[in-house]
Design a protein around this motif. Sequence first.
Motif, PDB file in Angstrom:
ATOM      1  N   ALA A 108       0.836  -1.203   0.000  1.00  0.00           N
ATOM      2  CA  ALA A 108       0.000   0.000   0.000  1.00  0.00           C
ATOM      3  C   ALA A 108       0.871   1.253   0.000  1.00  0.00           C
ATOM      4  O   ALA A 108       0.601   2.226  -0.713  1.00  0.00           O
ATOM      5  CB  ALA A 108      -0.936  -0.015   1.194  1.00  0.00           C
ATOM      6  N   LEU A 109       1.949   1.246   0.793  1.00  0.00           N
ATOM      7  CA  LEU A 109       2.865   2.393   0.838  1.00  0.00           C
ATOM      8  C   LEU A 109       3.563   2.597  -0.506  1.00  0.00           C
ATOM      9  O   LEU A 109       3.744   3.727  -0.954  1.00  0.00           O
ATOM     10  CB  LEU A 109       3.894   2.211   1.959  1.00  0.00           C
ATOM     11  CG  LEU A 109       3.371   2.430   3.382  1.00  0.00           C
ATOM     12  CD1 LEU A 109       4.476   2.115   4.400  1.00  0.00           C
ATOM     13  CD2 LEU A 109       2.899   3.865   3.560  1.00  0.00           C
ATOM     14  N   LEU A 110       3.963   1.498  -1.141  1.00  0.00           N
ATOM     15  CA  LEU A 110       4.612   1.611  -2.450  1.00  0.00           C
ATOM     16  C   LEU A 110       3.659   2.218  -3.481  1.00  0.00           C
ATOM     17  O   LEU A 110       4.072   3.031  -4.318  1.00  0.00           O
ATOM     18  CB  LEU A 110       5.119   0.254  -2.914  1.00  0.00           C
ATOM     19  CG  LEU A 110       6.392  -0.268  -2.214  1.00  0.00           C
ATOM     20  CD1 LEU A 110       6.725  -1.677  -2.682  1.00  0.00           C
ATOM     21  CD2 LEU A 110       7.552   0.678  -2.497  1.00  0.00           C
ATOM     22  N   ARG A 111       2.406   1.821  -3.439  1.00  0.00           N
ATOM     23  CA  ARG A 111       1.418   2.389  -4.375  1.00  0.00           C
ATOM     24  C   ARG A 111       1.237   3.883  -4.127  1.00  0.00           C
ATOM     25  O   ARG A 111       1.159   4.677  -5.048  1.00  0.00           O
ATOM     26  CB  ARG A 111       0.081   1.662  -4.233  1.00  0.00           C
ATOM     27  CG  ARG A 111       0.093   0.293  -4.856  1.00  0.00           C
ATOM     28  CD  ARG A 111      -1.278  -0.340  -4.795  1.00  0.00           C
ATOM     29  NE  ARG A 111      -1.247  -1.683  -5.341  1.00  0.00           N
ATOM     30  CZ  ARG A 111      -2.186  -2.579  -5.169  1.00  0.00           C
ATOM     31  NH1 ARG A 111      -3.256  -2.265  -4.451  1.00  0.00           N
ATOM     32  NH2 ARG A 111      -2.096  -3.760  -5.704  1.00  0.00           N
ATOM     33  N   ARG A 112       1.160   4.261  -2.865  1.00  0.00           N
ATOM     34  CA  ARG A 112       1.008   5.689  -2.534  1.00  0.00           C
ATOM     35  C   ARG A 112       2.237   6.477  -2.965  1.00  0.00           C
ATOM     36  O   ARG A 112       2.127   7.592  -3.472  1.00  0.00           O
ATOM     37  CB  ARG A 112       0.776   5.871  -1.035  1.00  0.00           C
ATOM     38  CG  ARG A 112      -0.629   5.432  -0.634  1.00  0.00           C
ATOM     39  CD  ARG A 112      -0.980   5.858   0.739  1.00  0.00           C
ATOM     40  NE  ARG A 112      -1.300   7.281   0.751  1.00  0.00           N
ATOM     41  CZ  ARG A 112      -1.584   7.965   1.843  1.00  0.00           C
ATOM     42  NH1 ARG A 112      -1.575   7.355   3.007  1.00  0.00           N
ATOM     43  NH2 ARG A 112      -1.873   9.236   1.788  1.00  0.00           N
ATOM     44  N   LEU A 113       3.432   5.872  -2.753  1.00  0.00           N
ATOM     45  CA  LEU A 113       4.668   6.549  -3.184  1.00  0.00           C
ATOM     46  C   LEU A 113       4.702   6.713  -4.694  1.00  0.00           C
ATOM     47  O   LEU A 113       5.146   7.756  -5.214  1.00  0.00           O
ATOM     48  CB  LEU A 113       5.892   5.773  -2.702  1.00  0.00           C
ATOM     49  CG  LEU A 113       6.258   5.962  -1.241  1.00  0.00           C
ATOM     50  CD1 LEU A 113       7.432   5.057  -0.872  1.00  0.00           C
ATOM     51  CD2 LEU A 113       6.620   7.408  -0.973  1.00  0.00           C
ATOM     52  N   ALA A 114       4.219   5.717  -5.420  1.00  0.00           N
ATOM     53  CA  ALA A 114       4.180   5.810  -6.880  1.00  0.00           C
ATOM     54  C   ALA A 114       3.223   6.930  -7.301  1.00  0.00           C
ATOM     55  O   ALA A 114       3.518   7.715  -8.216  1.00  0.00           O
ATOM     56  CB  ALA A 114       3.762   4.484  -7.492  1.00  0.00           C
ATOM     57  N   GLY A 115       2.068   7.018  -6.646  1.00  0.00           N
ATOM     58  CA  GLY A 115       1.112   8.100  -6.947  1.00  0.00           C
ATOM     59  C   GLY A 115       1.697   9.466  -6.642  1.00  0.00           C
ATOM     60  O   GLY A 115       1.545  10.419  -7.408  1.00  0.00           O
ATOM     61  N   LEU A 116       2.415   9.573  -5.512  1.00  0.00           N
ATOM     62  CA  LEU A 116       3.055  10.842  -5.160  1.00  0.00           C
ATOM     63  C   LEU A 116       4.162  11.203  -6.152  1.00  0.00           C
ATOM     64  O   LEU A 116       4.332  12.370  -6.498  1.00  0.00           O
ATOM     65  CB  LEU A 116       3.621  10.773  -3.733  1.00  0.00           C
ATOM     66  CG  LEU A 116       2.592  10.812  -2.606  1.00  0.00           C
ATOM     67  CD1 LEU A 116       3.294  10.603  -1.264  1.00  0.00           C
ATOM     68  CD2 LEU A 116       1.854  12.137  -2.596  1.00  0.00           C
ATOM     69  N   ALA A 117       4.883  10.196  -6.607  1.00  0.00           N
ATOM     70  CA  ALA A 117       5.944  10.455  -7.588  1.00  0.00           C
ATOM     71  C   ALA A 117       5.351  11.000  -8.884  1.00  0.00           C
ATOM     72  O   ALA A 117       5.900  11.927  -9.488  1.00  0.00           O
ATOM     73  CB  ALA A 117       6.737   9.178  -7.851  1.00  0.00           C
ATOM     74  N   GLU A 118       4.201  10.458  -9.299  1.00  0.00           N
ATOM     75  CA  GLU A 118       3.541  10.959 -10.513  1.00  0.00           C
ATOM     76  C   GLU A 118       3.087  12.406 -10.322  1.00  0.00           C
ATOM     77  O   GLU A 118       3.237  13.236 -11.210  1.00  0.00           O
ATOM     78  CB  GLU A 118       2.343  10.072 -10.862  1.00  0.00           C
ATOM     79  CG  GLU A 118       2.714   8.712 -11.406  1.00  0.00           C
ATOM     80  CD  GLU A 118       1.479   7.851 -11.660  1.00  0.00           C
ATOM     81  OE1 GLU A 118       0.355   8.406 -11.670  1.00  0.00           O
ATOM     82  OE2 GLU A 118       1.652   6.644 -11.842  1.00  0.00           O
ATOM     83  N   ARG A 119       2.553  12.711  -9.155  1.00  0.00           N
ATOM     84  CA  ARG A 119       2.108  14.083  -8.880  1.00  0.00           C
ATOM     85  C   ARG A 119       3.290  15.037  -8.803  1.00  0.00           C
ATOM     86  O   ARG A 119       3.197  16.180  -9.235  1.00  0.00           O
ATOM     87  CB  ARG A 119       1.307  14.123  -7.585  1.00  0.00           C
ATOM     88  CG  ARG A 119      -0.062  13.461  -7.761  1.00  0.00           C
ATOM     89  CD  ARG A 119      -0.863  13.363  -6.496  1.00  0.00           C
ATOM     90  NE  ARG A 119      -1.032  14.620  -5.792  1.00  0.00           N
ATOM     91  CZ  ARG A 119      -1.506  14.725  -4.577  1.00  0.00           C
ATOM     92  NH1 ARG A 119      -1.867  13.626  -3.922  1.00  0.00           N
ATOM     93  NH2 ARG A 119      -1.637  15.893  -3.995  1.00  0.00           N
TER      94      ARG A 119
END
Length: 186
Positions: free
Chosen positions: A33-44
């Motif tokens: 879940a943290l990796l997915r959130r980090l990926a979303g933050l990286a895109e933003r």
Amino acid sequence: MSPTLPLAALTTGELVGLVTVLALAGLLGVGVALLRRLAGLAERLEGLQRLESLDQRLKGLAESQGALDLRRLEHVLVDLRDSQKRSEERIAQALESREREPQPESTPGAPAPARLPERVINRLVALGYERIELLTPASEFEALVEGEGEVRVEARRSGATYKGRVLVKQGAIVEVALRPPYEIFP
């Protein structure tokens, strides 16, 4: 050990192993879940990279604006405005002097008394007045063309109503004297 045995039948070692496996599975789920959130933050954050280039452009604009002398520009604009007013006054005077020159009888046009109100209105417009009302009766304009006198007027400028007179001598505008009401009363 059979899979159908209740938890109470498990040994302490097996129970610790099961709890450890469950804890590791939970940690693995939280990690995913943290990796997915980090990926979303990286895109933003990739979209925010443009802000850096905008910041650099803004700094460049600010530096170029610093080179401008705003006071000098203001003085130039004031000079342009004043010269425009002087030009308008000179044009109005030239038109009036042309009206005073004798014209041949064959030239079609309105009689001089009919042009005097128009010249008064044009002069006041050139001075920045609007909503101009001539208070002098039309019958008095013929005497003003041949003699001297005044045309009483009321006009507006900058939201205030101005009242006064326009002095006329031999059909030419000699002086414009209008005052706002706040100057008239003490």
